[in-house]
Write a protein that holds these residues in place. Sequence first.
Motif, PDB file in Angstrom:
ATOM      1  N   LYS A 190     -38.379 -16.723 -41.267  1.00 47.16           N
ATOM      2  CA  LYS A 190     -39.048 -17.843 -40.610  1.00 47.16           C
ATOM      3  C   LYS A 190     -38.904 -17.758 -39.097  1.00 47.16           C
ATOM      4  N   VAL A 191     -39.929 -18.150 -38.397  1.00 47.29           N
ATOM      5  CA  VAL A 191     -39.892 -18.233 -36.935  1.00 47.29           C
ATOM      6  C   VAL A 191     -39.728 -19.700 -36.580  1.00 47.29           C
ATOM      7  N   ILE A 192     -38.622 -20.040 -35.928  1.00 49.17           N
ATOM      8  CA  ILE A 192     -38.353 -21.435 -35.599  1.00 49.17           C
ATOM      9  C   ILE A 192     -38.045 -21.594 -34.112  1.00 49.17           C
ATOM     10  N   SER A 193     -38.165 -22.815 -33.639  1.00 50.43           N
ATOM     11  CA  SER A 193     -37.864 -23.130 -32.238  1.00 50.43           C
ATOM     12  C   SER A 193     -36.436 -23.638 -32.140  1.00 50.43           C
ATOM     13  N   THR A 194     -35.723 -23.179 -31.116  1.00 46.13           N
ATOM     14  CA  THR A 194     -34.340 -23.610 -30.902  1.00 46.13           C
ATOM     15  C   THR A 194     -34.191 -24.158 -29.485  1.00 46.13           C
ATOM     16  N   PRO A 195     -33.420 -25.210 -29.290  1.00 47.97           N
ATOM     17  CA  PRO A 195     -33.281 -25.821 -27.956  1.00 47.97           C
ATOM     18  C   PRO A 195     -32.610 -24.892 -26.949  1.00 47.97           C
ATOM     19  N   GLY A 196     -32.854 -25.146 -25.678  1.00 49.17           N
ATOM     20  CA  GLY A 196     -32.177 -24.420 -24.605  1.00 49.17           C
ATOM     21  C   GLY A 196     -32.977 -23.263 -24.048  1.00 49.17           C
ATOM     22  N   GLN A 197     -32.371 -22.591 -23.074  1.00 45.21           N
ATOM     23  CA  GLN A 197     -32.963 -21.416 -22.445  1.00 45.21           C
ATOM     24  C   GLN A 197     -32.114 -20.198 -22.759  1.00 45.21           C
ATOM     25  N   LEU A 198     -32.765 -19.060 -22.927  1.00 38.79           N
ATOM     26  CA  LEU A 198     -32.089 -17.802 -23.266  1.00 38.79           C
ATOM     27  C   LEU A 198     -31.273 -17.942 -24.555  1.00 38.79           C
ATOM     28  N   THR A 199     -31.767 -18.756 -25.479  1.00 39.23           N
ATOM     29  CA  THR A 199     -31.088 -18.957 -26.766  1.00 39.23           C
ATOM     30  C   THR A 199     -31.779 -18.175 -27.881  1.00 39.23           C
ATOM     31  N   ASP A 200     -32.676 -17.294 -27.505  1.00 39.48           N
ATOM     32  CA  ASP A 200     -33.442 -16.520 -28.480  1.00 39.48           C
ATOM     33  C   ASP A 200     -32.524 -15.550 -29.225  1.00 39.48           C
ATOM     34  N   HIS A 201     -32.655 -15.518 -30.550  1.00 38.72           N
ATOM     35  CA  HIS A 201     -31.856 -14.598 -31.348  1.00 38.72           C
ATOM     36  C   HIS A 201     -32.405 -14.511 -32.769  1.00 38.72           C
ATOM     37  N   TYR A 202     -32.009 -13.440 -33.449  1.00 39.28           N
ATOM     38  CA  TYR A 202     -32.339 -13.299 -34.863  1.00 39.28           C
ATOM     39  C   TYR A 202     -31.076 -13.532 -35.665  1.00 39.28           C
ATOM     40  N   ASN A 203     -31.158 -14.374 -36.674  1.00 40.60           N
ATOM     41  CA  ASN A 203     -30.010 -14.682 -37.521  1.00 40.60           C
ATOM     42  C   ASN A 203     -30.208 -14.013 -38.880  1.00 40.60           C
ATOM     43  N   PRO A 204     -29.469 -12.933 -39.146  1.00 39.21           N
ATOM     44  CA  PRO A 204     -29.634 -12.234 -40.426  1.00 39.21           C
ATOM     45  C   PRO A 204     -29.115 -13.036 -41.608  1.00 39.21           C
TER      46      PRO A 204
END
Length: 224
Positions: free
Chosen positions: A55-69
């Motif tokens: 799933k592609v979801i939005s997460t709060p904050g800046q530079l918080t992009d990541h993939y959670n295996p």
Amino acid sequence: MYLILIGIIMLSSWWVSNTLKNKFELYSKLHLQNGLSGAEIAEKMLADHGIYDVKVISTPGQLTDHYNPADKTVNLSEAVYNQRNAAAAAVAAHECGHAVQHATAYSWLTLRSQLVPIVSVTASFVQWILLAGILLVNSFPQLLLVGIVIFAATTLFAFITLPVEYDASNRALAWLENKRMLTQEEQAGANDALKWAARTYVVAAVGSLGTLLYYIMIYMGRRE
């Protein structure tokens, strides 16, 4: 010499981080001609690789992009998720690159994932062990040695992260180019942004190695 080394590493880290920030600000103004948002870029890349359980979801904050295996989610910061520019496309595709690594059992990602629990647990107390080890280096040197071994795992983790991050960027850029998702100018911007993002991991790894060598020198110096 150690203070000089640390100074160089800190200066390099500042320079790379500052340059990365400027690059992303620049490419955030380069709007995509295809009109796709970061979320739409991510969903399309996953679909093109036959990945439908992420799933592609939005997460709060800046530079918080990541993939959670663990839960198979591509987490995109709000700006990347919603915006339609070269920087957002680069970040979204990069995080999906990790999802592709996971789906194909990329060996470096597997090894990194195995180290995550160890590093997560030890990160909270390793500095205290090292500090106590330095203070007691003459009377109880074994404590410093324990701290060095634990910190070595952190350094190893930092270096294993390098091929994982570079490979994710390479997968992202190759897909963006092969599918002609971006114009030539947009592709160049995405490539430049990810190049500088990867350099932050290089600086972190070198810094960790320098710190590890410092503790080793203290331990060896006590023996002399």
